[in-house]
Design a protein around this motif. Sequence first.
Motif, PDB file in Angstrom:
ATOM      1  N   THR A 171       0.821  -1.209   0.000  1.00  0.00           N
ATOM      2  CA  THR A 171       0.000   0.000   0.000  1.00  0.00           C
ATOM      3  C   THR A 171       0.856   1.261   0.000  1.00  0.00           C
ATOM      4  N   ASP A 172       2.040   1.204   0.601  1.00  0.00           N
ATOM      5  CA  ASP A 172       2.935   2.365   0.562  1.00  0.00           C
ATOM      6  C   ASP A 172       3.319   2.707  -0.868  1.00  0.00           C
ATOM      7  N   VAL A 173       3.776   1.724  -1.631  1.00  0.00           N
ATOM      8  CA  VAL A 173       4.204   2.035  -2.994  1.00  0.00           C
ATOM      9  C   VAL A 173       3.012   2.324  -3.895  1.00  0.00           C
ATOM     10  N   ALA A 174       1.844   1.768  -3.563  1.00  0.00           N
ATOM     11  CA  ALA A 174       0.648   2.129  -4.325  1.00  0.00           C
ATOM     12  C   ALA A 174       0.353   3.616  -4.188  1.00  0.00           C
ATOM     13  N   ARG A 175       0.654   4.166  -3.020  1.00  0.00           N
ATOM     14  CA  ARG A 175       0.434   5.595  -2.805  1.00  0.00           C
ATOM     15  C   ARG A 175       1.352   6.440  -3.680  1.00  0.00           C
ATOM     16  N   LEU A 176       2.547   5.944  -3.980  1.00  0.00           N
ATOM     17  CA  LEU A 176       3.450   6.667  -4.866  1.00  0.00           C
ATOM     18  C   LEU A 176       2.955   6.651  -6.307  1.00  0.00           C
ATOM     19  N   GLY A 177       2.411   5.517  -6.733  1.00  0.00           N
ATOM     20  CA  GLY A 177       2.125   5.331  -8.147  1.00  0.00           C
ATOM     21  C   GLY A 177       0.713   5.633  -8.592  1.00  0.00           C
ATOM     22  N   PHE A 178      -0.242   5.682  -7.642  1.00  0.00           N
ATOM     23  CA  PHE A 178      -1.640   5.786  -8.050  1.00  0.00           C
ATOM     24  C   PHE A 178      -2.388   6.765  -7.141  1.00  0.00           C
ATOM     25  N   ASP A 179      -3.065   7.713  -7.747  1.00  0.00           N
ATOM     26  CA  ASP A 179      -3.870   8.669  -6.994  1.00  0.00           C
ATOM     27  C   ASP A 179      -5.239   8.079  -6.667  1.00  0.00           C
ATOM     28  N   THR A 180      -5.811   8.535  -5.568  1.00  0.00           N
ATOM     29  CA  THR A 180      -7.158   8.129  -5.157  1.00  0.00           C
ATOM     30  C   THR A 180      -8.107   9.307  -5.286  1.00  0.00           C
ATOM     31  N   LEU A 181      -9.402   9.024  -5.247  1.00  0.00           N
ATOM     32  CA  LEU A 181     -10.383  10.109  -5.364  1.00  0.00           C
ATOM     33  C   LEU A 181     -10.267  11.085  -4.205  1.00  0.00           C
ATOM     34  N   LEU A 182     -10.103  10.545  -2.988  1.00  0.00           N
ATOM     35  CA  LEU A 182     -10.035  11.376  -1.797  1.00  0.00           C
ATOM     36  C   LEU A 182      -8.769  11.054  -1.014  1.00  0.00           C
ATOM     37  N   ARG A 183      -8.372  11.975  -0.159  1.00  0.00           N
ATOM     38  CA  ARG A 183      -7.258  11.747   0.763  1.00  0.00           C
ATOM     39  C   ARG A 183      -7.683  12.213   2.150  1.00  0.00           C
ATOM     40  N   LYS A 184      -7.011  11.695   3.158  1.00  0.00           N
ATOM     41  CA  LYS A 184      -7.239  12.191   4.507  1.00  0.00           C
ATOM     42  C   LYS A 184      -6.438  13.470   4.719  1.00  0.00           C
ATOM     43  N   GLY A 185      -7.019  14.398   5.477  1.00  0.00           N
ATOM     44  CA  GLY A 185      -6.354  15.650   5.759  1.00  0.00           C
ATOM     45  C   GLY A 185      -5.434  15.562   6.955  1.00  0.00           C
ATOM     46  N   GLU A 186      -4.767  16.676   7.271  1.00  0.00           N
ATOM     47  CA  GLU A 186      -3.806  16.678   8.376  1.00  0.00           C
ATOM     48  C   GLU A 186      -4.467  16.454   9.727  1.00  0.00           C
TER      49      GLU A 186
END
Length: 523
Positions: free
Chosen positions: A64-79
């Motif tokens: 899942t870490d490297v998936a975050r580098l290579g693929f964008d998601t519709l939403l993200r969690k904020g700070e």
Amino acid sequence: MTVKKTVAGLALAGAVGLVLSACSSSDSPLTSGGGGAATGTINTELWYAPTVFDPSQASADADTDVARLGFDTLLRKGESSGYIGGLATSWKADSNTEYTFDIRDDATCSDGTAITPSVVAASLDYLATSKNSSAATNKISIFGSGTPTFTPDDDAGTLTVSLSEPYSELFAGLTNATSGIICPAGLDDPKGLAKGTVDGAWSGPYTLTGLKAGVSATYTLRDDYDAWPDWSDVTGTPAKTINITVSTDSNTSANLLTSGGIDVTRFYDSNAERFTSGKGYTYVTMPSSAYTLILNEHPGALFADDQDLRTAVAQAIDPDGFNSAGLDGLGTSLTSVDPSTVSCTIDGSSILPGVDVDAAEAKLSGTTIRLLAMSNWDPAIDYLAEALRAAGATVKVSTPDAAEWQTQMRTEPDKWDIALNATSVSNPLSETIATYVGPTSDQGGRNIGGADNTEGYQHLQAALAASDEDTQCSEFEAAQTSILTRADMVPLITDTHYVIARDGFATSVFSGYWDISSMRITS
């Protein structure tokens, strides 16, 4: 004591390659040394090697870490809390089964293909209909137990997601890296996608440009990428190159960080204290995983229909002893399925039986227990086995690698009686609860232990169908009460992770999870 590492967030599924030292290969990217502004490079570590590059099949933390580098998601969690846009610029719940997203009009794939609502819909449909077991598990985490359908309108720039069953945590699900949007070139070549060899598959900021299976991976920033989430606190420059190698133990990682061999890495044990009180380093912390024991209640299994025997396991295990053995005492008490930092989690202290070895021995004496755990966390596993033996049980320990551990735990209940499980606290609470109630994996669900807890499952379903937060919380709390009362699982501890960056580098934690794509060069 040399503490070996285990991976956090393994509740999704497990897959891992050969674990080798970060400095064991002479042609590993890290041997060149020196990242930062001069080279535009960040050298970092993961605890296990990624083995699949299809985000829908991502399972263990490294995947899942490297998936975050290579693929964008519709939403993200904020700070702090809530959601911020990824590929979506706005989103709304039209009902508890229908949701609408506005898709940004300036995002492209790594081969230049525009990311339209139709591209997003095709990727999500691929995930939702995949026969891969990890993808099927991820689908439930993202869309719930029902069947999703996707209606794109490229002219309007919108995507409608319709669910056959209410699922109030869809927005949270669509922040998961496993929902990363795969571009058309990747969907056209699923085998190449899984291997990371399809040049045009990537929707995120980085593409995989080098791989030594089980040892290292190199990611390169796309020249045309300009779709970063609107983070308010992330400063610095994204690395042009990210070199990832695999750590075997905290001592090695600490030495590499001190010498400049790596720039950013993560600790959960006392090695973190080498970097939290002096100059030259910055760090962020997060509760990462909730460690629990899952008791096998599948038909005919040892703990099926025997609540007293399940309670005896909880009486035999002292979470403080587990904490000392596995985390150098740096973990925190866990009294439910998730830590208290997760909204709607109860304090189950008054429900749990407490440590009582004499009472445990009255039930466990003469019992043979097969303990399933993952390799590379020997001190904690040894503690669990000895605690059960002290209560009169004969214990047989099995410690396969993460991939086999996950396979056995989810699909081969005939091979184990108690499983040591780690649930990522960044997962939706409903997903964690579903680990202990509802359908099993062979029934399309997530219930690992096979507990026939109808009451708990009814409360979970009511929470997912709730239209207001108070009702949802009340139902989630009732589900947890049922699980703890029945002793379907034994809560142990929550670990605290320290993500350390040496001077000149920075990284961030968002709502309880470390986002590797937020690493930055600051000088």
